[in-house]
Design an enzyme around this catalytic site. Structure first.
Site, short mmCIF file in Angstrom:
data_model
loop_
_atom_site.label_atom_id
_atom_site.label_comp_id
_atom_site.label_asym_id
_atom_site.label_seq_id
_atom_site.Cartn_x
_atom_site.Cartn_y
_atom_site.Cartn_z
N ASP A 10 0.85 -1.20 0.00
CA ASP A 10 0.00 0.00 0.00
C ASP A 10 0.88 1.24 0.00
OD1 ASP A 10 -2.29 -1.54 -0.03
OD2 ASP A 10 -2.48 -1.58 2.14
N LYS A 32 0.58 -8.04 -2.31
CA LYS A 32 -0.76 -7.57 -2.67
C LYS A 32 -0.67 -6.18 -3.28
CE LYS A 32 -3.96 -6.24 0.44
NZ LYS A 32 -4.50 -4.99 -0.10
N ASP A 59 -5.61 -6.86 -5.58
CA ASP A 59 -6.71 -6.51 -4.65
C ASP A 59 -7.41 -5.25 -5.13
OD1 ASP A 59 -8.32 -6.09 -2.42
OD2 ASP A 59 -6.69 -5.28 -1.20
N LEU A 60 -8.23 -5.42 -6.20
CA LEU A 60 -8.96 -4.26 -6.71
C LEU A 60 -10.45 -4.37 -6.36
CD1 LEU A 60 -7.14 -3.76 -10.13
CD2 LEU A 60 -6.72 -2.62 -7.96
N LYS A 61 -10.81 -5.42 -5.67
CA LYS A 61 -12.18 -5.59 -5.15
C LYS A 61 -13.22 -5.17 -6.18
CE LYS A 61 -10.84 -4.74 -0.30
NZ LYS A 61 -9.44 -4.27 -0.45
N HIS A 63 -16.41 -4.65 -8.26
CA HIS A 63 -17.83 -4.59 -7.86
C HIS A 63 -18.54 -3.73 -8.91
CE1 HIS A 63 -20.89 -3.82 -4.35
NE2 HIS A 63 -21.47 -4.22 -5.46
N ASP A 64 -19.16 -4.41 -9.89
CA ASP A 64 -19.79 -3.68 -11.00
C ASP A 64 -20.80 -4.62 -11.63
OD1 ASP A 64 -20.18 -1.88 -13.20
OD2 ASP A 64 -18.14 -1.13 -12.91
N THR A 68 -18.96 -6.15 -16.89
CA THR A 68 -17.74 -5.36 -16.63
C THR A 68 -16.78 -6.12 -15.74
OG1 THR A 68 -19.06 -3.36 -16.87
CG2 THR A 68 -16.95 -3.11 -15.74
N THR A 123 -12.86 -5.45 6.87
CA THR A 123 -12.47 -5.58 8.29
C THR A 123 -12.47 -4.23 9.02
OG1 THR A 123 -10.21 -5.63 7.50
CG2 THR A 123 -11.16 -7.73 8.12
N ARG A 184 -2.45 -7.62 13.29
CA ARG A 184 -1.50 -6.76 14.00
C ARG A 184 -0.65 -7.61 14.92
NH1 ARG A 184 -2.63 -4.19 10.49
NH2 ARG A 184 -3.45 -2.08 10.32
N ARG A 214 0.53 -2.05 6.85
CA ARG A 214 1.26 -1.01 7.60
C ARG A 214 2.27 -1.51 8.62
NH1 ARG A 214 -4.27 2.16 8.41
NH2 ARG A 214 -4.92 0.01 8.17
#
Ligand code: C5P
Length: 235
Positions: A10, A32, A59-61, A63-64, A68, A123, A184, A214
């Site tokens: 990220d 990822k 990881d582009l999730k 949703h369409d 598409t 999450t 974590r 992170r």
């Protein structure tokens, strides 16, 4: 080599991503690539991870509408990603379209089919936030409902919190892949995650893969933290 730790790249640019892959590669096999990095750098970042001999979780999730999402799945399969994800809340037709398209594209390209994972409930969400969206079920019930729909639609597994991993594993069996973010290590900053677990408890709960961002990528010494997490996973 531990194949169950996925590091979330990220970060905002290709150079930083490449640097992290180089630092972590000796201990990490799957990286990822999420919406920030892919929006900034596109397929070149996927290539950079391959060139380091590692695998990609895209990881582009998605949703369409099904058409598409199917076309996006074809592009993911053509890129040769190891896994990609879609939102289960996009519905059964959308999930089936993604799985079918990934299968066909991979077979035409003679590449292994990417694993298709469904995101159940992010999450970072808690029950008050779900209620705000009009979802009145308990988080656990909503996650289970979406995970069952995903399984029935042909998805290979789900992305869910460690809390949910245990009952999804029990209800949907050993062949269903469980990927768990919101991890974590002991003493780390929680950030915006709500339903968190330690690396050890996630694996104990039945996760096949854990995703960590992170705590590793913002560390002074990312490799040391990654190795500590591997140790905590019992690897
Ligand atoms: O930095 P942190 O370890 O919280 O990163 C978790 C990663 O997992 C992020 O890239 C986030 O987008 C992703 N993720 C998540 N919850 C989901 C699905 C993906 O946190 N349900």
């Amino acid at each position: 080599m531990n194949k169950r730790l996925i590091v979330a790249l990220d970060v905002p640019d290709l150079k930083t991503a490449k640097n992290l892959v180089k630092i972590l590669r000796s201990s990490v096999e799957i990286f990822k690539i999420g919406s920030q990095l892919f929006t900034a750098s596109g397929p070149s970042v996927v290539e950079a991870v391959y060139n380091a001999g590692a695998k990609v979780f895209l990881d582009l999730k998605f949703h369409d509408i099904p058409h598409t999402v199917a076309n996006a799945a074809i592009e993911a399969a053509n890129m040769g990603v190891f896994m990609f994800n879609i939102h289960a809340s996009g519905g059964t037709k959308m999930m089936q379209a993604a799985v079918d398209a990934a299968r066909k594209a991979a077979s035409i390209a003679a590449k292994p089919r990417p694993l298709v994972l469904a995101v159940t409930v992010l999450t970072s969400m808690d029950e008050p936030e779900l209620r705000q969206l009009g979802i009145l079920r308990k988080t656990e019930e909503q996650v289970m409902h979406l995970a069952s729909l995903a399984r029935d639609a042909g998805c290979d597994g789900v992305v869910c919190s460690a809390e949910e991993a245990a009952y999804i594993r029990k209800a949907l069996g050993d062949d269903f892949i469980i990927v768990t973010p919101g991890i974590r290590p002991k003493g780390a900053d929680i950030g915006d995650q709500r339903r968190i677990a330690t690396p050890h408890s996630a694996i104990e709960a039945g996760a096949d893969y854990i995703v960590v961002g992170r705590p590793i990528i913002e560390a002074q010494d990312p490799l040391a933290v990654a190795n500590k997490i591997l140790e905590e996973m019992g690897m």
